[in-house]
Design a protein around this motif. Structure first.
Motif, mmCIF file in Angstrom:
data_model
loop_
_atom_site.group_PDB
_atom_site.id
_atom_site.type_symbol
_atom_site.label_atom_id
_atom_site.label_comp_id
_atom_site.label_asym_id
_atom_site.label_seq_id
_atom_site.Cartn_x
_atom_site.Cartn_y
_atom_site.Cartn_z
ATOM 1 N N GLY A 126 -3.638 15.456 6.421
ATOM 2 C CA GLY A 126 -3.762 14.071 6.884
ATOM 3 C C GLY A 126 -2.951 13.157 5.995
ATOM 4 N N LYS A 127 -3.591 12.106 5.468
ATOM 5 C CA LYS A 127 -2.872 11.193 4.568
ATOM 6 C C LYS A 127 -3.840 10.449 3.664
ATOM 7 N N GLU A 128 -3.301 9.974 2.544
ATOM 8 C CA GLU A 128 -4.007 9.103 1.611
ATOM 9 C C GLU A 128 -3.274 7.771 1.573
ATOM 10 N N GLU A 129 -4.011 6.690 1.643
ATOM 11 C CA GLU A 129 -3.445 5.355 1.478
ATOM 12 C C GLU A 129 -4.046 4.770 0.206
ATOM 13 N N VAL A 130 -3.212 4.575 -0.794
ATOM 14 C CA VAL A 130 -3.683 4.029 -2.062
ATOM 15 C C VAL A 130 -3.769 2.515 -1.913
ATOM 16 N N ILE A 131 -4.986 2.013 -1.879
ATOM 17 C CA ILE A 131 -5.229 0.581 -1.703
ATOM 18 C C ILE A 131 -5.068 -0.153 -3.022
ATOM 19 N N GLU A 132 -5.602 0.440 -4.093
ATOM 20 C CA GLU A 132 -5.518 -0.174 -5.425
ATOM 21 C C GLU A 132 -5.586 0.918 -6.469
ATOM 22 N N ILE A 133 -4.758 0.804 -7.486
ATOM 23 C CA ILE A 133 -4.874 1.652 -8.666
ATOM 24 C C ILE A 133 -4.541 0.785 -9.865
ATOM 25 N N ASN A 134 -5.431 0.832 -10.849
ATOM 26 C CA ASN A 134 -5.201 0.093 -12.093
ATOM 27 C C ASN A 134 -5.825 0.897 -13.226
ATOM 28 N N ASP A 135 -5.906 0.339 -14.414
ATOM 29 C CA ASP A 135 -6.410 1.119 -15.543
ATOM 30 C C ASP A 135 -7.925 1.300 -15.535
ATOM 31 N N ARG A 136 -8.628 0.702 -14.574
ATOM 32 C CA ARG A 136 -10.087 0.807 -14.524
ATOM 33 C C ARG A 136 -10.612 1.584 -13.326
ATOM 34 N N MET B 212 0.852 -1.173 0.000
ATOM 35 C CA MET B 212 0.000 0.000 0.000
ATOM 36 C C MET B 212 0.896 1.233 0.000
ATOM 37 N N ARG B 213 0.571 2.169 -0.853
ATOM 38 C CA ARG B 213 1.325 3.420 -0.956
ATOM 39 C C ARG B 213 0.664 4.476 -0.069
ATOM 40 N N VAL B 214 1.429 5.106 0.820
ATOM 41 C CA VAL B 214 0.919 6.155 1.700
ATOM 42 C C VAL B 214 1.456 7.496 1.209
ATOM 43 N N ILE B 215 0.537 8.448 1.016
ATOM 44 C CA ILE B 215 0.905 9.790 0.572
ATOM 45 C C ILE B 215 0.545 10.753 1.700
ATOM 46 N N GLU B 216 1.571 11.335 2.322
ATOM 47 C CA GLU B 216 1.330 12.300 3.397
ATOM 48 C C GLU B 216 0.805 13.592 2.795
ATOM 49 N N LYS B 217 -0.210 14.159 3.423
ATOM 50 C CA LYS B 217 -0.813 15.417 2.993
ATOM 51 C C LYS B 217 -0.774 16.398 4.160
ATOM 52 N N PRO B 218 -0.830 17.692 3.895
ATOM 53 C CA PRO B 218 -0.817 18.633 5.017
ATOM 54 C C PRO B 218 -2.061 18.538 5.903
#
Length: 115
Positions: A9-19, A1-7
């Protein structure tokens, strides 16, 4: 899982694909994301915990605010101007089309216009 820190809070990318894309977002009380819209991206927000205020509308001068609680959901279509604000610490899911960089920021508390 990719975690993106934001000012705010945060976003945790659970899944990303072409759909589709699925993220789990945490927003801290008193913070808010950019006032923004998307050209192509459509997203559905589902609140897991806390209270999330969502402002949305077709123009910056005509935004409606509504508080969302656990179990509440909203779908935002491309072109709708919107902003999420944390009334309380909150966690919510965002299911969307996969255009991760399709964000047009109109206003931002953290000076991220143009980013």
């Amino acid at each position: 899982m990719r975690v993106i820190e934001k000012p705010w809070g945060k976003e945790e990318v659970i899944e990303i694909n072409d759909r589709y894309m699925m993220k789990r977002l945490t927003m801290w009380k008193g913070h808010r994301c950019s006032l923004q819209y998307h050209n192509r991206k459509q997203e559905t927000i589902y609140v897991l915990s806390g209270c999330l205020r969502i402002l949305s509308g077709i123009s910056q001068n005509d935004l409606q605010a509504k508080d969302f609680f656990p179990g509440d959901a909203i779908t935002l279509i491309p072109g709708v101007i919107h902003r999420m604000e944390a009334v309380e610490d909150c966690v919510y899911l965002e299911a969307s089309t996969p255009e991760m960089d399709d964000v047009v920021r109109l206003s931002d508390d953290y000076d991220r216009i143009g980013q």
